[in-house]
Design a protein around this motif. Structure first.
Motif, PDB file in Angstrom:
ATOM      1  N   UNK A  55      49.553   1.651  43.890  1.00  0.00           N
ATOM      2  CA  UNK A  55      50.824   1.192  44.471  1.00  0.00           C
ATOM      3  C   UNK A  55      51.670   2.369  44.950  1.00  0.00           C
ATOM      4  N   UNK A  56      51.753   3.408  44.134  1.00  0.00           N
ATOM      5  CA  UNK A  56      52.574   4.563  44.492  1.00  0.00           C
ATOM      6  C   UNK A  56      52.053   5.244  45.752  1.00  0.00           C
ATOM      7  N   UNK A  57      50.735   5.450  45.815  1.00  0.00           N
ATOM      8  CA  UNK A  57      50.157   6.177  46.945  1.00  0.00           C
ATOM      9  C   UNK A  57      50.205   5.371  48.235  1.00  0.00           C
ATOM     10  N   UNK A  58      50.046   4.056  48.140  1.00  0.00           N
ATOM     11  CA  UNK A  58      49.998   3.227  49.347  1.00  0.00           C
ATOM     12  C   UNK A  58      51.392   2.846  49.822  1.00  0.00           C
ATOM     13  N   UNK A  59      52.269   2.474  48.894  1.00  0.00           N
ATOM     14  CA  UNK A  59      53.533   1.846  49.282  1.00  0.00           C
ATOM     15  C   UNK A  59      54.752   2.755  49.166  1.00  0.00           C
ATOM     16  N   UNK A  60      54.613   3.918  48.546  1.00  0.00           N
ATOM     17  CA  UNK A  60      55.753   4.827  48.498  1.00  0.00           C
ATOM     18  C   UNK A  60      55.619   5.969  49.490  1.00  0.00           C
ATOM     19  N   UNK A  61      54.392   6.386  49.769  1.00  0.00           N
ATOM     20  CA  UNK A  61      54.209   7.494  50.725  1.00  0.00           C
ATOM     21  C   UNK A  61      53.162   7.175  51.784  1.00  0.00           C
ATOM     22  N   UNK A  62      52.503   6.034  51.684  1.00  0.00           N
ATOM     23  CA  UNK A  62      51.439   5.704  52.631  1.00  0.00           C
ATOM     24  C   UNK A  62      51.959   5.064  53.896  1.00  0.00           C
ATOM     25  N   UNK A  63      51.032   4.450  54.642  1.00  0.00           N
ATOM     26  CA  UNK A  63      51.389   3.876  55.943  1.00  0.00           C
ATOM     27  C   UNK A  63      52.028   2.492  55.814  1.00  0.00           C
ATOM     28  N   UNK A  64      51.929   1.863  54.637  1.00  0.00           N
ATOM     29  CA  UNK A  64      52.506   0.528  54.445  1.00  0.00           C
ATOM     30  C   UNK A  64      53.598   0.594  53.383  1.00  0.00           C
ATOM     31  N   UNK A  65      54.613   1.349  53.682  1.00  0.00           N
ATOM     32  CA  UNK A  65      55.645   1.606  52.691  1.00  0.00           C
ATOM     33  C   UNK A  65      56.552   0.396  52.473  1.00  0.00           C
ATOM     34  N   UNK A  66      56.943   0.212  51.205  1.00  0.00           N
ATOM     35  CA  UNK A  66      57.944  -0.779  50.876  1.00  0.00           C
ATOM     36  C   UNK A  66      59.310  -0.309  51.368  1.00  0.00           C
ATOM     37  N   UNK A  67      60.256  -1.241  51.443  1.00  0.00           N
ATOM     38  CA  UNK A  67      61.623  -0.854  51.773  1.00  0.00           C
ATOM     39  C   UNK A  67      62.199  -0.028  50.617  1.00  0.00           C
TER      40      UNK A  67
END
Length: 339
Positions: free
Chosen positions: A132-144
């Motif tokens: 979750x951290x790698x994909x959604x905090x710094x990856x291309x599919x970031x959360x708001x």
């Protein structure tokens, strides 16, 4: 110290009916808090961005993904699921799963009964968190930003994950992560109680990030106000745009500006703050010349003066420099968007 064991994965075609959306996904949790533990499919789509997002135009992104999957007849990149207790939980790819379920329910032409997935067996929590951290905090599919902060807050205060491990997983600086966690805490504690039920606006989150900057809270307390007052100002849009939060130390120290701020808003009150007079040469200079002159002035700044600016970020010169930085970022961001 030995590294924790990592669960291996296999690539499989998993029945879409057997996959459960990840209720620990912060965007989904945000809607569970609003709609209860049994949200409808449409409410899940809202949580995943189908109706837009307060931090950006996620509705456009959602529609692009929807059209792309429908046109191509499926996804290219597999989702990630964890099989635990016989159940498939989607760890990464909830939007794609939701779209497959939607296509299936609406009988859209195509093969939507199975989806390519990397399947892990009994994946340990640390591995789920790292994905979750790698994909959604710094990856291309970031959360708001609010959802990022909500997840970081959960990891730090509910799972007691060390800051060093969080930085290792998602990069960034300790100060940024700490500010985000503290901003989430302040927003939940002070902003949520001053808004009506269902009106909690997560797009105001950046105002609470600004609140963590040096001297902002101190200036509010010295002016005999509270963080509940601050949250009310945010709610009533007295601090709009939200980067005007950093003007508070100057506004609250200036009697006339303070009065105008409380009566109107920060933008109007800022007009009453003293500004250095522009000489004719500066007034006639173009942006390139001004940028060069500012760069040279910074390079030539004596070390004691630079230290003074750092120690007093609420001072007039420091505040003017931050306003300039905001203006430059706005111009450059607009340039990127228009390319």
């Amino acid at each position: 110290m030995a590294s924790p064991a990592v669960s291996p994965s296999t690539l499989q075609l998993v029945p879409i009916a057997d996959i459960h959306l990840d209720r620990n996904n912060p965007r989904i949790r945000k809607f569970l808090e609003m709609y209860g533990e049994e949200p409808t499919a449409e409410q899940f789509y809202l949580a995943l961005g189908a109706a837009g997002d307060e931090e950006g135009d996620n509705s456009a992104t959602f529609e692009k993904l929807k059209n792309s999957i429908q046109t191509n007849g499926g996804i290219i990149q597999p989702i990630i699921v964890n099989r635990k207790g016989g159940k498939y939980i989607c760890i990464e790819g909830n939007t794609r799963v939701a779209l497959y379920k939607k296509f299936l329910a609406e009988k859209v032409k195509g093969a939507w009964t199975h989806i390519p997935a990397l399947v892990y067996e009994e994946m340990p929590d640390f591995q789920i968190d790292s994905i979750r951290l790698q994909v959604h905090l710094v990856g291309t599919r970031q959360w708001d930003p609010y959802s990022k902060a909500k997840y970081l807050h959960s990891l730090r205060n509910e799972k007691n994950m060390p800051l060093a491990m969080m930085i290792e997983f998602c990069g960034g600086r300790e100060r940024e992560i700490t500010e985000s966690i503290n901003a989430f805490s302040d927003m939940e504690m002070y902003y949520r109680p001053v808004v009506q039920e269902g009106s909690f606006d997560t797009s105001r989150f950046s105002g609470f990030v600004e609140l963590q900057k040096p001297n902002i809270k101190q200036a509010i307390a010295e002016a005999k106000f509270t963080l509940t007052d601050f949250s009310t100002w945010i709610r009533d849009e007295k601090l709009y745009p939200l980067n005007t939060v950093r003007l508070l130390p100057r506004l609250l120290k200036n009697p006339k500006a303070k009065e105008a701020f409380l009566k109107y808003d920060a933008r109007r009150a800022s007009e009453l703050l003293e500004k250095p007079p522009l000489g004719k040469a500066l007034a006639d200079a173009d942006l390139g010349q001004l940028a060069h002159a500012l760069t040279q002035a910074i390079y030539q700044l004596p070390w004691p003066e630079a230290e003074r600016l750092r120690r007093d970020p609420s001072g007039d010169v420091a505040q003017l420099l931050m306003e300039t930085l905001d203006a430059l970022r706005g111009v450059l961001k607009a340039g990127e968007i228009n390319k």
